[in-house]
Design a protein around this motif. Structure first.
Motif, PDB file in Angstrom:
ATOM      1  N   LEU A   1     -10.679  -6.919  -5.555  1.00  0.00           N
ATOM      2  CA  LEU A   1     -12.007  -6.338  -5.682  1.00  0.00           C
ATOM      3  C   LEU A   1     -13.011  -7.477  -5.720  1.00  0.00           C
ATOM      4  O   LEU A   1     -12.828  -8.444  -6.466  1.00  0.00           O
ATOM      5  CB  LEU A   1     -12.123  -5.505  -6.961  1.00  0.00           C
ATOM      6  N   SER A   2     -14.052  -7.357  -4.924  1.00  0.00           N
ATOM      7  CA  SER A   2     -15.035  -8.434  -4.839  1.00  0.00           C
ATOM      8  C   SER A   2     -16.441  -7.878  -4.914  1.00  0.00           C
ATOM      9  O   SER A   2     -16.843  -7.053  -4.095  1.00  0.00           O
ATOM     10  CB  SER A   2     -14.857  -9.210  -3.529  1.00  0.00           C
ATOM     11  N   GLY A   3     -17.162  -8.310  -5.939  1.00  0.00           N
ATOM     12  CA  GLY A   3     -18.567  -7.952  -6.118  1.00  0.00           C
ATOM     13  C   GLY A   3     -19.223  -9.097  -6.841  1.00  0.00           C
ATOM     14  O   GLY A   3     -19.179 -10.242  -6.403  1.00  0.00           O
ATOM     15  N   THR A   4     -19.804  -8.803  -7.993  1.00  0.00           N
ATOM     16  CA  THR A   4     -20.286  -9.883  -8.847  1.00  0.00           C
ATOM     17  C   THR A   4     -19.107 -10.711  -9.346  1.00  0.00           C
ATOM     18  O   THR A   4     -19.181 -11.928  -9.484  1.00  0.00           O
ATOM     19  CB  THR A   4     -21.064  -9.312 -10.052  1.00  0.00           C
ATOM     20  N   GLU A   5     -18.001 -10.014  -9.620  1.00  0.00           N
ATOM     21  CA  GLU A   5     -16.738 -10.645  -9.997  1.00  0.00           C
ATOM     22  C   GLU A   5     -15.738 -10.456  -8.868  1.00  0.00           C
ATOM     23  O   GLU A   5     -15.896  -9.575  -8.024  1.00  0.00           O
ATOM     24  CB  GLU A   5     -16.181 -10.006 -11.275  1.00  0.00           C
ATOM     25  N   THR A   6     -14.701 -11.306  -8.872  1.00  0.00           N
ATOM     26  CA  THR A   6     -13.586 -11.132  -7.940  1.00  0.00           C
ATOM     27  C   THR A   6     -12.313 -10.998  -8.757  1.00  0.00           C
ATOM     28  O   THR A   6     -11.991 -11.873  -9.570  1.00  0.00           O
ATOM     29  CB  THR A   6     -13.463 -12.301  -6.962  1.00  0.00           C
ATOM     30  N   VAL A   7     -11.615  -9.881  -8.555  1.00  0.00           N
ATOM     31  CA  VAL A   7     -10.404  -9.598  -9.308  1.00  0.00           C
ATOM     32  C   VAL A   7      -9.288  -9.293  -8.323  1.00  0.00           C
ATOM     33  O   VAL A   7      -9.467  -8.487  -7.400  1.00  0.00           O
ATOM     34  CB  VAL A   7     -10.597  -8.397 -10.257  1.00  0.00           C
ATOM     35  N   THR A   8      -8.144  -9.961  -8.511  1.00  0.00           N
ATOM     36  CA  THR A   8      -6.981  -9.697  -7.670  1.00  0.00           C
ATOM     37  C   THR A   8      -5.833  -9.207  -8.541  1.00  0.00           C
ATOM     38  O   THR A   8      -5.500  -9.846  -9.559  1.00  0.00           O
ATOM     39  CB  THR A   8      -6.546 -10.942  -6.890  1.00  0.00           C
ATOM     40  N   LEU A   9      -5.252  -8.098  -8.159  1.00  0.00           N
ATOM     41  CA  LEU A   9      -4.128  -7.519  -8.884  1.00  0.00           C
ATOM     42  C   LEU A   9      -2.883  -7.561  -8.006  1.00  0.00           C
ATOM     43  O   LEU A   9      -2.947  -7.242  -6.812  1.00  0.00           O
ATOM     44  CB  LEU A   9      -4.416  -6.067  -9.266  1.00  0.00           C
ATOM     45  N   THR A  10      -1.761  -7.938  -8.604  1.00  0.00           N
ATOM     46  CA  THR A  10      -0.482  -7.917  -7.891  1.00  0.00           C
ATOM     47  C   THR A  10       0.556  -7.253  -8.790  1.00  0.00           C
ATOM     48  O   THR A  10       0.514  -7.413 -10.021  1.00  0.00           O
ATOM     49  CB  THR A  10      -0.010  -9.335  -7.526  1.00  0.00           C
ATOM     50  N   PRO A  11       1.479  -6.513  -8.210  1.00  0.00           N
ATOM     51  CA  PRO A  11       2.464  -5.801  -9.029  1.00  0.00           C
ATOM     52  C   PRO A  11       3.797  -6.561  -9.140  1.00  0.00           C
ATOM     53  O   PRO A  11       4.223  -7.239  -8.213  1.00  0.00           O
ATOM     54  CB  PRO A  11       2.662  -4.505  -8.243  1.00  0.00           C
ATOM     55  N   ASP A  12       4.421  -6.450 -10.313  1.00  0.00           N
ATOM     56  CA  ASP A  12       5.809  -6.848 -10.498  1.00  0.00           C
ATOM     57  C   ASP A  12       6.602  -5.571 -10.703  1.00  0.00           C
ATOM     58  O   ASP A  12       6.271  -4.772 -11.592  1.00  0.00           O
ATOM     59  CB  ASP A  12       5.967  -7.756 -11.727  1.00  0.00           C
ATOM     60  N   GLN A  13       7.611  -5.383  -9.884  1.00  0.00           N
ATOM     61  CA  GLN A  13       8.389  -4.153  -9.974  1.00  0.00           C
ATOM     62  C   GLN A  13       9.779  -4.449 -10.516  1.00  0.00           C
ATOM     63  O   GLN A  13      10.489  -5.317 -10.002  1.00  0.00           O
ATOM     64  CB  GLN A  13       8.486  -3.475  -8.596  1.00  0.00           C
ATOM     65  N   ASP A  14      10.161  -3.714 -11.569  1.00  0.00           N
ATOM     66  CA  ASP A  14      11.486  -3.856 -12.168  1.00  0.00           C
ATOM     67  C   ASP A  14      12.195  -2.511 -12.116  1.00  0.00           C
ATOM     68  O   ASP A  14      11.622  -1.480 -12.484  1.00  0.00           O
ATOM     69  CB  ASP A  14      11.381  -4.322 -13.623  1.00  0.00           C
ATOM     70  N   GLU A  15      13.425  -2.532 -11.654  1.00  0.00           N
ATOM     71  CA  GLU A  15      14.211  -1.299 -11.592  1.00  0.00           C
ATOM     72  C   GLU A  15      14.987  -1.150 -12.881  1.00  0.00           C
ATOM     73  O   GLU A  15      15.749  -2.034 -13.281  1.00  0.00           O
ATOM     74  CB  GLU A  15      15.163  -1.326 -10.390  1.00  0.00           C
ATOM     75  N   ASP A  16      14.783  -0.014 -13.543  1.00  0.00           N
ATOM     76  CA  ASP A  16      15.470   0.257 -14.804  1.00  0.00           C
ATOM     77  C   ASP A  16      16.909   0.696 -14.546  1.00  0.00           C
ATOM     78  O   ASP A  16      17.317   0.939 -13.396  1.00  0.00           O
ATOM     79  CB  ASP A  16      14.726   1.338 -15.591  1.00  0.00           C
ATOM     80  N   ALA A  17      17.678   0.812 -15.620  1.00  0.00           N
ATOM     81  CA  ALA A  17      19.091   1.183 -15.500  1.00  0.00           C
ATOM     82  C   ALA A  17      19.273   2.560 -14.872  1.00  0.00           C
ATOM     83  O   ALA A  17      20.260   2.810 -14.172  1.00  0.00           O
ATOM     84  CB  ALA A  17      19.745   1.136 -16.884  1.00  0.00           C
ATOM     85  N   ASP A  18      18.317   3.436 -15.093  1.00  0.00           N
ATOM     86  CA  ASP A  18      18.439   4.792 -14.533  1.00  0.00           C
ATOM     87  C   ASP A  18      17.915   4.882 -13.095  1.00  0.00           C
ATOM     88  O   ASP A  18      17.848   5.959 -12.517  1.00  0.00           O
ATOM     89  CB  ASP A  18      17.700   5.792 -15.420  1.00  0.00           C
ATOM     90  N   GLY A  19      17.525   3.738 -12.528  1.00  0.00           N
ATOM     91  CA  GLY A  19      17.065   3.719 -11.146  1.00  0.00           C
ATOM     92  C   GLY A  19      15.561   3.869 -10.988  1.00  0.00           C
ATOM     93  O   GLY A  19      15.039   3.704  -9.891  1.00  0.00           O
ATOM     94  N   SER A  20      14.861   4.181 -12.081  1.00  0.00           N
ATOM     95  CA  SER A  20      13.406   4.288 -12.005  1.00  0.00           C
ATOM     96  C   SER A  20      12.783   2.901 -11.922  1.00  0.00           C
ATOM     97  O   SER A  20      13.387   1.897 -12.332  1.00  0.00           O
ATOM     98  CB  SER A  20      12.852   5.036 -13.221  1.00  0.00           C
TER      99      SER A  20
END
Length: 345
Positions: free
Chosen positions: A199-218
């Motif tokens: 997101l870029s406006g007055t501020e610039t914010v970058t989001l990135t995801p970390d994905q972890d698979e739980d034991a039940d597959g979720s």
């Protein structure tokens, strides 16, 4: 004259009067029957002309405010005659043509009032449908009926008879061209598919995801910005991304002045990298301008499309707040919106 003669004369007068009354009734019934037959014939003629299986290839109408024209292209698709490149959703045009091929008058008036009384001396709206062979069907609309659900019309330039049709046709004719624009369909942006958000406006914010698979597959997604866990602060922002949708077309091929007025000289941008159904990496960029005059929407442009569209204002609150003042502001904006919703409930 004696009493017997007077009685006979009175009887004759009564008989003559009775015969005259009977003749008047018979004549009235004949006139009414003839008029009814004339109206039925006129209605049948109108139905025959209107409902014939005509493959219309051109349609134009003036609804009293705006004149629009449409034509079929070589592929059989309806286009806006003023700009064939306009992304027309032709469902309205198709609906009008379907109405014309199935339209039957609710009433046929062959011996009515003056055209002025029906508003047909100077019709406020007109329509012309044309076949590839050049045959035309024309309608002229006058006043609405007393109950407001129908209109008086003339057909094919004739001054009689006058017909009454439902207001459905004029309702379609009243639709603005930008309301017929085929709106862009945004991609499905679920948490699992989003690879990054900037997101870029007055501020610039970058989001990135970390994905972890739980034991039940979720899968558990943790959102980070600058190496920090911002999952809680980004929750509403990601929720808005998943529900993004274009609500209307505001200006197709806008002028430079319109672009400035709508706030695109210094837009707030949201750039998302995501995975398609096939797993291909794609990028979507949205440029946000100012709020609309009604205060219920925000102007937006999609990728390289110069058209100005609109999104509901409350559907992008968190995105806009984060781009202007960072994730903390986005989180506060979401809490304010939630509080307002709770109060309203």
């Amino acid at each position: 004259m004696n009493r017997s003669q007077k009685k006979t004369l009175l009887t004759l007068v009564v008989v003559v009067a009775a015969l005259a009354a009977v003749l008047l009734i018979v004549r009235t019934l004949k006139d009414r029957s003839a008029r009814q037959a004339e109206e039925e014939a006129a209605a049948a003629e109108a139905a025959g002309v209107i409902t014939e299986e005509a493959a219309y290839s051109a349609l134009s109408y003036d609804n009293g405010t705006t004149a629009l024209s449409f034509a079929l292209d070589e592929n059989g698709n309806w286009t806006w005659a003023d700009d064939p490149e306009f992304p027309l959703d032709d469902s309205t045009v198709t609906a009008i043509v379907d109405l014309l091929t199935a339209l039957k008058p609710q009433q046929t008036i062959t011996d009515g009032d003056t055209l002025e009384a029906y508003g047909l001396d100077d019709p406020f709206a007109t329509l012309t449908a044309t076949t590839p062979e050049g045959e035309t069907l024309t309608l002229a609309l006058g006043n609405a009926t007393t109950d407001g659900t129908s209109y008086y019309i003339l057909m094919n330039g004739q001054e009689s008879p006058v017909y009454i049709i439902a207001d459905t046709l004029y309702t379609y004719m009243s639709k603005a061209i930008y309301d017929m624009c085929a709106l862009p369909e945004l991609p499905l942006l679920t948490e699992e598919r989003i690879l990054s958000v900037t997101l870029s406006g007055t501020e610039t914010v970058t989001l990135t995801p970390d994905q972890d698979e739980d034991a039940d597959g979720s899968v558990t997604v943790t959102w980070k910005s600058g190496g920090e866990d911002v999952t809680d602060a980004a929750a509403d922002l990601i929720g808005e991304l998943e529900a993004l949708s274009i609500t209307k077309c505001v200006d197709y091929k806008p002028t430079d002045e319109a672009v400035s007025i709508c706030g695109f000289d210094e837009p707030v941008t949201v750039t998302m990298t995501y995975l398609t159904d096939s797993g291909t990496e794609q990028t979507l960029t949205l440029a946000f301008g100012t709020e609309n005059l009604d205060g219920d929407g925000r102007y937006v442009r999609v990728d390289d499309d110069t058209t100005i569209y609109q999104m509901d204002l409350d559907s992008v609150d968190a995105l806009f707040a984060a781009a202007q003042n960072g994730l903390t502001a986005a989180d506060a904006a979401a809490e304010t919106a939630d509080a307002a919703d709770d109060t309203a409930a």
